[in-house]
Design a protein around this motif. Structure first.
Motif, short mmCIF file in Angstrom:
data_model
loop_
_atom_site.label_atom_id
_atom_site.label_comp_id
_atom_site.label_asym_id
_atom_site.label_seq_id
_atom_site.Cartn_x
_atom_site.Cartn_y
_atom_site.Cartn_z
N MET A 167 28.38 -24.64 -62.30
CA MET A 167 28.91 -24.54 -63.65
C MET A 167 28.00 -23.68 -64.53
SD MET A 167 27.27 -27.96 -63.40
CE MET A 167 28.58 -28.32 -62.33
N THR A 220 33.65 -31.99 -56.74
CA THR A 220 34.41 -31.90 -57.99
C THR A 220 33.76 -32.77 -59.06
OG1 THR A 220 35.91 -33.76 -57.60
CG2 THR A 220 36.50 -31.63 -56.60
N TYR A 234 36.74 -26.92 -67.97
CA TYR A 234 37.04 -28.25 -67.47
C TYR A 234 38.17 -28.83 -68.32
CZ TYR A 234 32.85 -28.02 -64.58
OH TYR A 234 31.92 -27.66 -63.62
N SER A 249 33.78 -27.68 -59.08
CA SER A 249 33.45 -28.05 -60.46
C SER A 249 32.30 -29.03 -60.54
CB SER A 249 34.68 -28.63 -61.17
OG SER A 249 35.17 -29.78 -60.50
N SER A 297 36.95 -32.59 -64.12
CA SER A 297 37.81 -31.62 -63.45
C SER A 297 37.97 -32.00 -61.99
CB SER A 297 37.22 -30.21 -63.56
OG SER A 297 37.94 -29.28 -62.79
N ASP A 337 33.64 -23.61 -64.58
CA ASP A 337 33.36 -23.90 -63.19
C ASP A 337 33.08 -22.63 -62.39
OD1 ASP A 337 35.83 -22.74 -62.52
OD2 ASP A 337 36.84 -24.68 -62.30
#
Length: 606
Positions: free
Chosen positions: A113, A329, A504, A109, A104, A498
């Motif tokens: 999570m 990310t 994702y 992200s 992602s 996320d």
């Protein structure tokens, strides 16, 4: 010497989630065994017994847990921008880890999570042994640890450069001398039945537990220098209901208490439904498991206050440290440059660490005493007899602890090993150790005597090499979840989601299996396959419709093992899902093309 050595029902789940001798011409590497130059850090001095090399091959220190190698990160060596198999003081330490990587570009992200997960349930019948996959199997025979993974900042890990937490300025490129120092986090779940955890795969006879582990690598860029006394230090702590480690988590101070659950360790029942969260905090990465079935929760923060430390490459001393996620990310390139797996935000199942036996022979024993801590399990053996070895056959071993010469060593497919010396880095199964008999046996931990009982005799294959390198054990037989009452149910997963509760958008299948195959040329990809030669079966990831709460509509969940009639709707080609060798990075890792996340893009089918 080594003996010293993770609809209404659908909306409900979304809410919860929001909450060397290397064959075929490959390049071999001999890691330097000399200490790096430099002054002492004046940090925390290591005890003589510790986990400064979780693989157990430190040139200076003994290992508290000699079988930790199967739960370590699988390293690769990077030379002139190319990756090859890694040797820890001359010993190959790679292993088998089939994974799903979640991708992602959304902010957060890579550092926040959550997953919904249901633990596996073992068959009601006691495990049995027999040839050709006819056994009643427990999950601990198939995998010592399903886990979730994440890259972590550590300026004192390879390649020994500063790291900015939660930032995509860290490149993850194996050929970049200026890349940030990276460590690898695994949130591991341990199936029950085969205790004690000091030298066996389970932390409890009937319950699951979980631990936060962080592996670093004490090498400079291009592997110009590695400290052979502390090559792969690991921080380890169980998830606790009060958040306080059971024992010192740092590589320098790890002891028996670290690996012994106490009355605050989160214990989970088979089949429990869990909400798992992994997120950064001001004081370090926090992993939390909320047991939605029992209402209990456990957590651990990888903080200096909790005793976590990073390691000085010069002298192996420790510095109290708050470990934070490396990236903002979860883009595909955001990975740990020295790890065989291309992770990443990972969901994984560890393989290749159990063989059931009719009997075990060649006593080895395991006893130590250090810094007021002691442990003794004298009925440890080296060799598995019968069962998958054949009804009247003897398995691998014994090996000499003095010379490392071994008897009956085999390689991929069961052929004879080209050497009888386990210290050559050859991709061979030299000994079945650690092995334990069925029934009761005496164990003494910190002066407390107890009786341990295993339901069957078995071997872990990770004392003189890391894993089942002839691929004939429980992980490579069709005893995986398939709907049969003789096999366990699968782990089931929804997510990850996320920080904003979003899934994702992309995934990639991968496995670093091929690096452990003697027929695999990691430079060209030739002979690098899944399944490996010698395996009767190789498990794979599936999607299927299931009612995790026993009511409401079925939802689409990930599972691992085999297809399950009436549940599995997508198997992604079985073993074909792992794709082809990624020779551009490391041919010992097989990867699929990146694809839309099928759990949320209609890939679940009917």
């Amino acid at each position: 010497m080594r003996f010293g050595r993770r609809s209404t029902g659908f909306r409900l789940l979304i809410v919860f989630a929001s909450l060397v001798l290397v064959a075929a011409g490959t390049l071999s590497v001999q890691v330097l065994q000399t200490h790096a130059a430099g002054q002492s850090s004046s940090g925390v001095a290591p005890n003589g017994l510790n986990e400064l090399d979780c693989n157990g091959w430190s040139t200076k220190y003994r290992s508290v847990r000699p079988d930790m190698g199967g739960l370590c990160t699988d390293p690769i060596a990077v030379l002139n921008g190319k990756a090859t198999r890694f040797l820890d003081n001359g010993w190959y330490v790679g292993h088998d880890e089939p994974s799903v990587k979640f991708i992602s570009s959304a902010s957060g992200s890579g550092n926040n999570m959550s997953y919904f997960m249901q633990l596996a349930v073992d068959p009601k019948a006691a495990p049995t042994i027999g040839p050709n996959g006819t056994t009643v199997s427990d999950y601990a025979e198939l995998s010592p640890a399903p886990w979730f993974g994440l890259p972590i900042c550590d300026a004192k890990s390879y390649p020994q450069n500063p790291c900015t937490p939660d930032s995509d300025s860290n490149s993850g490129e194996i050929s970049n001398p200026n890349d940030a120092g990276s460590a690898f986090m695994e949130l591991q779940f341990y199936p029950p039945g085969y205790t004690p955890f000091i030298d066996a795969p389970s932390c409890d006879a009937t319950h699951y537990c979980a631990a936060l582990t962080i592996d670093s690598l004490e090498c400079t860029f291009g592997f110009a220098t590695c400290n052979g006394a502390c090559i792969e230090p690991v921080n380890f702590a169980y998830l606790q209901r009060d958040g306080k480690p059971a024992g010192p988590p740092s590589p320098q101070l790890t002891d028996v208490d670290t690996f012994t659950p106490n009355n605050q360790t989160l214990m989970m029942n088979q089949g429990d439904k869990l909400l798992v969260s992994i997120k950064d905090t001001r004081n370090g990465l926090k992993t939390t498991v909320v047991d939605l079935t029992t209402g209990q929760a456990g957590f651990m923060v990888a903080s200096a206050a909790n005793g976590f430390m990073n390691t000085n490459i010069a002298d192996c001393t420790g510095t109290p440290f708050n470990f934070h996620p490396e990236y903002n990310t979860a883009q595909q390139q955001n990975q740990v440059p020295w790890a065989a797996l291309e992770g990443g935000v990972l969901m994984q199942d560890e393989l290749g660490h159990f063989e059931p036996c009719s009997s075990v022979t060649n006593q080895l024993g395991f006893t130590f005493s250090n810094n007021g801590q002691s442990f003794s399990d004298p009925q440890m053996y080296q060799t598995c007899n019968g069962s998958f070895e054949g009804p009247s056959s003897t398995g691998e071993g014994p090996c000499s602890l003095a010379t490392f010469t071994c008897q009956n060593a085999t390689t991929e497919g069961g052929g004879p090993c080209p050497t009888d010396n386990a210290a050559t880095g050859a991709l061979c199964e030299f000994s079945d150790a650690s092995c334990f008999p069925a029934g009761p046996r005496p164990v003494t931990s910190n002066g407390k005597a107890e009786t341990i009982t295993w339901p069957i005799a078995g071997c872990e294959d990770n004392f003189f090499q890391n894993g089942d390198l002839d691929f004939d054990g429980s992980s490579y037989i069709a005893d995986w979840p398939d709907g049969s009452p003789n096999h366990p149910s699968p782990f089931r997963y929804l997510g990850p989601f996320d920080a904003h509760g979003q899934p994702y958008p992309s995934i990639q299948f991968e496995t670093d299996l091929a690096g452990s195959e003697s027929f695999c040329n990691t430079a060209t990809g030739a002979g690098c396959t899944a399944p490996p030669v010698g395996a009767a079966f190789y498990p794979f990831w599936t999607l299927g419709k299931h009612q995790p709460f026993g009511f409401g509509p079925k939802v689409c969940l990930w599972a691992f093992g085999n297809t399950i009639p009436g549940e599995t709707t997508q198997s992604f080609g079985g073993d074909a899902q792992y794709g082809t060798p990624d020779v551009a990075r490391y041919g010992g890792t097989l990867t699929s093309p990146v694809m839309a996340n099928p759990q949320f893009s209609g890939g679940c089918g009917r």
